[in-house]
Write a protein that holds these residues in place. Sequence first.
Motif, PDB file in Angstrom:
ATOM      1  N   ASN A 255      -1.132  -7.712  15.431  1.00  0.00           N
ATOM      2  CA  ASN A 255      -0.852  -8.933  14.674  1.00  0.00           C
ATOM      3  C   ASN A 255      -1.314  -8.720  13.235  1.00  0.00           C
ATOM      4  O   ASN A 255      -2.206  -7.901  12.977  1.00  0.00           O
ATOM      5  CB  ASN A 255      -1.606 -10.116  15.272  1.00  0.00           C
TER       6      ASN A 255
ATOM      7  N   GLN B  86       1.963  -2.696  18.546  1.00  0.00           N
ATOM      8  CA  GLN B  86       2.147  -3.532  17.353  1.00  0.00           C
ATOM      9  C   GLN B  86       1.015  -4.541  17.204  1.00  0.00           C
ATOM     10  O   GLN B  86       0.865  -5.442  18.027  1.00  0.00           O
ATOM     11  CB  GLN B  86       3.479  -4.274  17.440  1.00  0.00           C
TER      12      GLN B  86
ATOM     13  N   ALA C 289       3.685  -2.226  11.710  1.00  0.00           N
ATOM     14  CA  ALA C 289       4.580  -2.827  12.706  1.00  0.00           C
ATOM     15  C   ALA C 289       5.334  -1.763  13.489  1.00  0.00           C
ATOM     16  O   ALA C 289       6.066  -2.077  14.419  1.00  0.00           O
ATOM     17  CB  ALA C 289       5.558  -3.767  12.011  1.00  0.00           C
TER      18      ALA C 289
ATOM     19  N   TYR D 106       8.617  -9.035  15.500  1.00  0.00           N
ATOM     20  CA  TYR D 106       7.541  -9.977  15.198  1.00  0.00           C
ATOM     21  C   TYR D 106       8.034 -11.420  15.133  1.00  0.00           C
ATOM     22  O   TYR D 106       9.169 -11.682  14.735  1.00  0.00           O
ATOM     23  CB  TYR D 106       6.898  -9.638  13.836  1.00  0.00           C
TER      24      TYR D 106
END
Length: 597
Positions: A41, A39, A393, A134
């Motif tokens: 950022n 994943q 994501a 997240y």
Amino acid sequence: MRLSGLALAAGLQLPAVLAHSSQKPLGPGLGPSLKKGSQPNIVFILTDDQDLHLQSLDYLPLIKKHLADHGTLYKRHYCTTALCCPSRVSLWTGKQAHNTNVTDVNPPYGGYPKFIRQGFNNAYLPVWLQEAGYNTYYTGKLFNAHTVENYNAPYPAGWNGSDFLLDPYTYSYLNASYQRNQNPPVNYKGQHSVDVLAEKAYGFLDDAVKESSRPFFLGLAPVAPHSNVQSFVLDGDIGDIEQAAVFSPPIPAKRHEHLFADVKIPRTPHFNPDKPSGANWVRSLHQQSQENVDFNDHFYRQRLRTLQSVDELVDGIFARLKKYNLLDNTFVFYTTDNGYHIGQHRLQPGKECGFEEDINIPLIVRGPGVPSKHVAEIVTTHIDLAPTILGLAGAPSRADFDGETIPLRRAEFEDAAVSRHEHVTVEYWGFAITEGKVFRKDEARLVLNNTYKALRIISKEYNFYYSVWCNNEHELYDIKTDPYQLHNLLHPDETTPATLLGVPFEKVTARLDSLLFVLKSCKAQTCVRPWQALHPQGNVQNLHDALHPRFDAFYLTEQRRVSYDRCELGYLLDAEGPQFETDGLVHRQGARWDEWV
Ligand SMILES: *[C@@H]1O[C@H](CO)[C@@H](O)[C@H](O)[C@H]1NC(C)=O
Ligand SMILES: *[C@@H]1O[C@H](CO)[C@@H](O)[C@H](O)[C@H]1NC(C)=O
Ligand SMILES: *[C@@H]1O[C@H](CO)[C@@H](O)[C@H](O)[C@H]1NC(C)=O
Ligand SMILES: *[C@@H]1O[C@H](CO)[C@@H](O)[C@H](O)[C@H]1NC(C)=O
């Protein structure tokens, strides 16, 4: 301890453990399909009313250096509704405005209260990103009519850290109100709104890096280069907008005031032209006086100056991403909510139209695997951003998304070149407002019949804008031969060509109308693959296929046409003419090819 932007600027080094590595543990709620540590950022920068067509990007050297020179510019990126709040709600939910029914900036048809009422506070991107593991942060403008009164009723969901700009001070560059987490609003009188935001942005980035057990999404929504607006009163009465909102050119930071003294709006063929163009109220605009043009040139320069603070913000973000060693694992998106026009087609400064200036907007993406210095020709829209980010994501897509993921890596571009859709669904309800000065007594500041549906369709072979207005006027621009949209081929005063694309003119417009007929009420996959609804056998994928002569009668005689019963300020179904039926059984509003044959 929270690291301040100043500490970073002073060269403070972070311990290596604080920096994200590719060995991130999985957050809760992740699907089993997700590979550990995959994943990235995400930083999402959303300016307000920034143009692509008036060349604002040419005046932003740091954005060029960090984003365009190391990333991909999507030159055919479109918003689907050229107004802040509807566009933003569509962006964060992945749905066309006719599926959010948030179609305006203020109640009853739009604004934050309508977003809440439609149930989206539990069904938009930040909520899904948190579920995907997240940490999420946001500063700046979220939606219009998110105010110093209603900011806690309820709080926007989905953010681990937030600091929102609030109405009625959202567009007060030197008197902004920001509201952090669950604290009361704070007034920043005398400070520049974008500079205030930059410090908040750096603070959230520091927070995100410290919480290194989860990847982060950081949304930054500065108000630049929107007009400065004094005291926007929000009592829901459309007529009051004209009285209550005092627009003036955006206000740059002191250090940028002197820049670009000689710069003027590009004098393109559609800038304040000798002849009127367009349809409806646009076509009745007068040519602007020299005094008016001079003011608009000033307005234009103020936008470029005000954007310099955003250029510096982007530089500040990249300096920190580099320092934290995050560039290899961070995607940065740069875009805006809708475009802007100043003087094109004789229009005063504003948006809300369907012309390219208002809908074709900047999108630049930089990140691992994204080609550098690349200019993408594929058609992408704001509706595609939520699916794209959710895809990054590693979260499963949602069946009710109206868009599809945007190709980011080279191989994805190759696939898209053959398979991606070629259309954009554009829609608008309600008013258009002049944000500049009104120079003539006979020119209205506020127009209330600016309701239309439109489509853009672009391939190597063709490039059209087709629209139907609520007064049933039509527009068609052949943008291949008329890039400035000066000749509305469907206006009675224009010469209609006998043929288009080598076939009789009306055969093309019949196809475009049927496509718009499907798109204006499409849901989910039908918005992405609309020809499938007309040709369920799957033998028609695009306009080129649909133009085959064996479908002539089907399109020319069997289909209902897009039309309105009246002009409304919102999405009132009974004003919107016949509707395409997709239940597969009853098709009283239009035949499908397989039934007709
Ligand atoms: C961020 O919010 C999510 C959802 O509430 C939560 O699971 C996560 O632990 C939060 N992160 C931090 C650092 O508090
Ligand atoms: C500045 O904002 C405050 C509220 O935050 C408000 O009370 C005040 O009237 C504003 N001043 C001006 C000049 O608009
Ligand atoms: C649309 O509104 C403008 C003024 O707001 C008016 O001049 C025009 O006649 C209206 N057109 C229709 C078709 O209602
Ligand atoms: C959209 O919202 C308005 C205002 O709440 C409502 O009157 C209208 O019926 C809604 N439209 C649709 C198609 O649901």
